[in-house]
Write a protein that holds these residues in place. Structure first.
Motif: not given
Length: 880
Positions: A234, A236-238, A240, A242, A259, A261-262, A328-329, A346
């Motif tokens: 992804y 950017d997951t900074s 996200t 969750v 991360d 989530v990937n 990006t999620p 997303f």
């Protein structure tokens, strides 16, 4: 209403005709005839008999076969297409028509396998009205032709000598589907007569039907995640959000922790799906018989069938593949298992609308000349010459309209694991935001031809029957692909789209509403952009020719001891197979020959323990030849530097199985039976994909040395250095074991009017290793009520989930199908001796088809979930 003699028939009685059988029409009569056939046989066999002249019990032969113990079917658009027998895939079942093996190919959707180019038989090419009997031989005899480890299905069309004199049968039905809301006709007719003191007989029959299908639902085209997909993680997951806790173990990309989530599974291409099909099917049979004396009978059979399908397929999918590094999620909800996204939003997603028109046609024809000649009182000569051809062509016009603007998209499976709520934060019906490109403009041709010659000599002695024979078969499959080149891709789809053609799309779908989206306008594209100049895709084309030479000897006898009759069948068959496999390297042909010889013994025993109990056992060795596409030597992919090649294997030998059957049948009352059969198959030389180091076949060397990519300075010389072949090989061993339980009874012991009730049921349990298409448990049950004037029956068929592909894709270990449950109904009313009114209801519960993938191997993630609606037929039938 008497049907059978008070005492069940023994084998000798059945053969000699000493038992009086009062034939009746209807479903009950067909069950009785089938039960007598089963009891009188020496090998393990089940049969399906016609209810009356030109009247098969079901509208589709595959639908009838699924009621036989050990048989499960696969469907295409709600209609039975192929069968699996005792857990083995369709290619392990050999099918014959009027005594000779026949090819049959139709096309289908991608998930249904497309155009059939294998050994499996497509039963939907034929109208059931053309047949009056089907035998399912589960244990072989030496006189049966080889090829079916699972068994052999023998289909028979009607003959004029089956019933002397003049006969006429005609029927008409009007079908209605509650999803398509279309009315489809179905008509058939048969006329038969014998002349010249019943020495000449002629029979003609024809059947025509139309079928309109709409298959609607939701699909994912498998699940994946950035790490499993391999196209980047992804963007950017900074930030996200969750909800829930991922439980994915070590989540790594390119050797570095990323991360978690990937590593969460998401739908790969979440989409609403539509598959439509307009089908026309026409069939014709003709039979001419000549018997100038009791010593001679000559029969000529012909059968022609044409199946035409016009399919439209529409879907709109968001793309979670290859471009994860652009997505990006925003917010994710993790499922309780910690490994999949239950709901998510997303940014940076792009969508595509795919529209497909698929035009296909199958032409099947068969001509068989057979003769039976009594040379003496004890010696009979039987001969057969036959030819059959199946020509299937499918033209596929697929167009992709891709939205070039990234957007926000979301899905939510929290309310329904099979069909999520889809959240679109953009106008997906704006044609100006899409381009229009050739998705795939291709055609597939599969021409299958079989020629057969057989000669059998039968000696009927006082105590034993001796049969010897020879057989020759010449089979070929010619597979070709074509494509249209030079389609003018358009930067904008404006002018080439239309509104979704069905305003009620999604009605009746139990997964909730389905969004309607714009689709490609096929008519506008055909008029303005498309030129249908087909060019052969030579590298993807291939041909396999196969000649077989077989001889056998078989002994049959009846031995009496301790007031018990033991019916015996023992024989040996030897068959030699010679193959020529032709493929292409670029535009150049490469052909490789192969051959193998198999010895196939068979022993069948049936002990009439009492007047009511039969015990059976069978030992045999059987074989199934390799799938035809796996023999293709063409289109290899060489790596000259590392010394490897991906290619088919023309030197494959057949699957060979050692089989054991044991069964007990108790005919405890008139029209009644309880039976149990145990079976075991030890399959040797099971074909699987593997890596094998060996020298490259000499046939490739001239092409390799002329290949510009081959540099003798740095390449490994394939004539001197073994290459790693990634190819199908005879490597594995598979064991299959299981049992079948059967119950059948007419409740004549009940007080009126309940004495017209009856029931039949069966259960099959199969255990094995990794065999595609195998359901461990399958069930069938039918309850019927039948009188001379009217009758009704309700049938239920159920099978367990099964894996369709153990190789998987996109990170999934396997692909599978959720076992369906189907409920059907059939009813009739005899207005008089000649006129009958009928009603049929198919798939009364509107069972939804569900495909799935398994993630790492233990998940159950929806791949497709759709339905085709309930089908009803109201009809009238006239017989004289």
């Amino acid at each position: 209403m008497p049907v059978l003699a008070a005492e069940p028939a023994t084998a000798e009685d059945a053969a000699s005709g000493d038992v009086e059988i009062i034939h009746v029409k209807g479903f009950r009569g067909s069950l009785n005839k089938a039960m007598f056939e089963k009891r009188a046989s020496t090998n393990v066999k089940d049969s399906i008999m016609s209810e009356d002249i030109g009247k098969f019990p079901d509208l589709n032969i595959a639908e009838s076969l699924q009621r036989v113990p050990g048989v499960a079917i696969s469907r295409e658009g709600g209609e039975g297409r192929q069968i699996t027998l005792r857990g083995l895939s369709p290619s392990f079942t050999r099918s014959t028509l009027n005594g000779m093996e026949v090819p049959s190919s139709t096309d289908g959707t991608d998930s249904g396998g497309g155009v059939n180019n294998g050994r499996g038989f497509d039963f939907n090419v034929f109208a059931s009205e053309l047949f009056n009997r089907v035998d399912i031989n589960k244990s072989p005899t030496a006189s049966m032709e080889e090829g079916g480890i699972a068994g052999t299905v023998d289909l028979y069309s009607a003959k004029p000598f089956d019933s002397m004199g003049f006969h006429l049968a005609a029927s008409g039905q009007l079908g209605y589907n509650d999803l398509s809301e279309e009315k489809d006709p179905r008509v058939s007719a048969m006329i038969s007569n014998t002349f010249m003191d019943d020495t000449v007989g002629v029979l003609l029959s024809a059947a025509y039907s139309e079928r309109t299908v709409r298959q609607e639902g939701f699909g994912t085209v498998r699940w994946t995640n950035p790490v499993a997909d391999g196209g980047g993680i992804y963007a950017d997951t900074s930030n996200t959000v969750v909800n829930g806790t991922p439980n994915v173990g070590n989540c790594e990309h390119d050797g570095e922790a990323v991360d978690p989530v990937n590593c969460l599974w998401t739908p790969r291409l979440p989409r609403p799906d539509f598959f439509g099909n307009d089908q026309d099917r026409f069939g014709f049979t003709g039979a001419l018989q000549y018997a100038p004396s009791d010593d001679v009978k000559i029969t000529f059979d012909t059968l022609y069938s044409k199946l035409e399908n016009s399919r439209t397929m529409y879907n709109m999918f968001e793309m979670f593949r290859s471009t994860f590094d652009e997505i990006t999620p925003v917010e994710l909800t993790v499922a309780d298992n910690g490994r999949q996204v239950l709901a998510g939003t997303f940014d940076g997603v792009k969508n595509r609308i795919e529209s497909r028109n698929q035009e296909s046609k199958t032409d099947f024809s068969q001509y068989v000349l057979s003769g039976e000649f009594a040379l003496t009182d004890t010696l009979t000569l039987n001969g057969l010459l036959g030819t059959a051809e199946s020509d299937a062509r499918s033209e596929q016009y697929r167009y992709n309209m891709t939205n070039q603007t990234a957007h926000r998209f979301g899905f939510d499976f929290s309310k329904d694991k099979n069909a999520p709520e889809l959240i679109y934060d953009y106008d997906y019906n704006d044609a100006s935001s899409y381009d229009l490109k050739d998705g795939r403009l291709r055609a597939t041709d599969v021409l299958r031809e079989n020629d057969t010659a057989k000669l059998d000599l039968d000696y009927a002695g006082d105590e034993v029957n001796l049969k010897v024979g020879i057989a020759y078969n010449d089979r070929s499959v010619d597979y070709k692909e074509e494509q249209i080149n030079g389609f003018p891709d358009q930067a904008s789809a404006v002018g080439f789209t239309r509104e979704f053609p069905y305003s009620d799309f999604g009605t009746g779908f139990d997964g909730g509403s389905l969004p309607k989206f714009i689709v490609a306008d096929f008519a506008a594209i055909n008029d303005q952009l498309l030129e249908k100049d087909w060019t052969q895709r030579t590298a993807q084309s291939w041909k396999v020719s196969e000649e077989t030479y077989a001889g056998y000897i078989e002994l049959n006898g009846v031995f009496t001891f301790a007031d018990m009759d033991l019916r015996t069948n023992f024989g040996m068959r030897v068959v030699r197979t010679e193959t020529e496999s032709t493929g292409y390297l670029g535009d150049e042909k490469v052909s490789i020959d192969g051959d193998y010889t198999n010895f196939l013994p068979a022993l069948n025993l049936a002990l009439d323990l009492t007047d009511d109990i039969v015990i059976r056992s069978a030992l045999s060795t059987t074989m199934t030849r390799p799938s035809l596409s796996s023999l293709n030597p063409g289109n290899p992919r060489f790596d000259y530097i590392n010394g490897s090649v991906n290619v088919g294997n023309p030197e494959l030998e057949p699957f060979v199985s050692n089989n054991f059957d044991f069964g007990v049948e108790w005919y405890f009352d008139e029209e009644s039976m309880i039976a149990a059969t145990f079976f075991y198959k030890d399959i040797q030389d099971y074909i699987t994909s593997d890596s094998v180091d060996k020298l490259v076949d000499e046939a490739y060397l001239p092409f390799i040395y002329e290949d510009p990519n081959y540099d003798p300075q740095i390449s490994l010389d394939p004539a001197e250095v073994p290459y790693t072949h990634n190819t199908p090989v005879n490597l594995d061993e598979q064991d299959i074991n299981g049992y079948e339980l059967v119950y059948q009874q007419h409740f004549s012991f009940l007080p009126a009017p309940f004495d017209n009730l009856g029931a039949l049921a069966n259960y099959t349990k199969v255990s094995s290793g990794k065999i595609e298409g195998l359901s461990e448990d399958s069930y069938n049950a039918t309850v019927y009520y039948e009188t001379d004037d009217y009758g009704i029956r309700v049938s239920m068929n159920k099978r367990d989930d099964y894996i369709t592909d153990y190789t998987g894709s996109n990170g999934n270990a396997e692909h599978g199908t959720t076992g369906p449950t189907h409920v059907d109904l059939s009813a009739f009313y005899n207005f008089n001796e000649n006129l009958t009114f009928t009603f049929e209801g198919i798939n009364l519960t509107d069972e939804h088809e569900r495909l799935f993938t398994t993630g790492e191997g233990d998940l159950n993630l929806v791949r497709e979930y759709n339905h085709t609606g309930r089908q009803y037929f109201l009809g009238v039938r006239y017989v004289m």
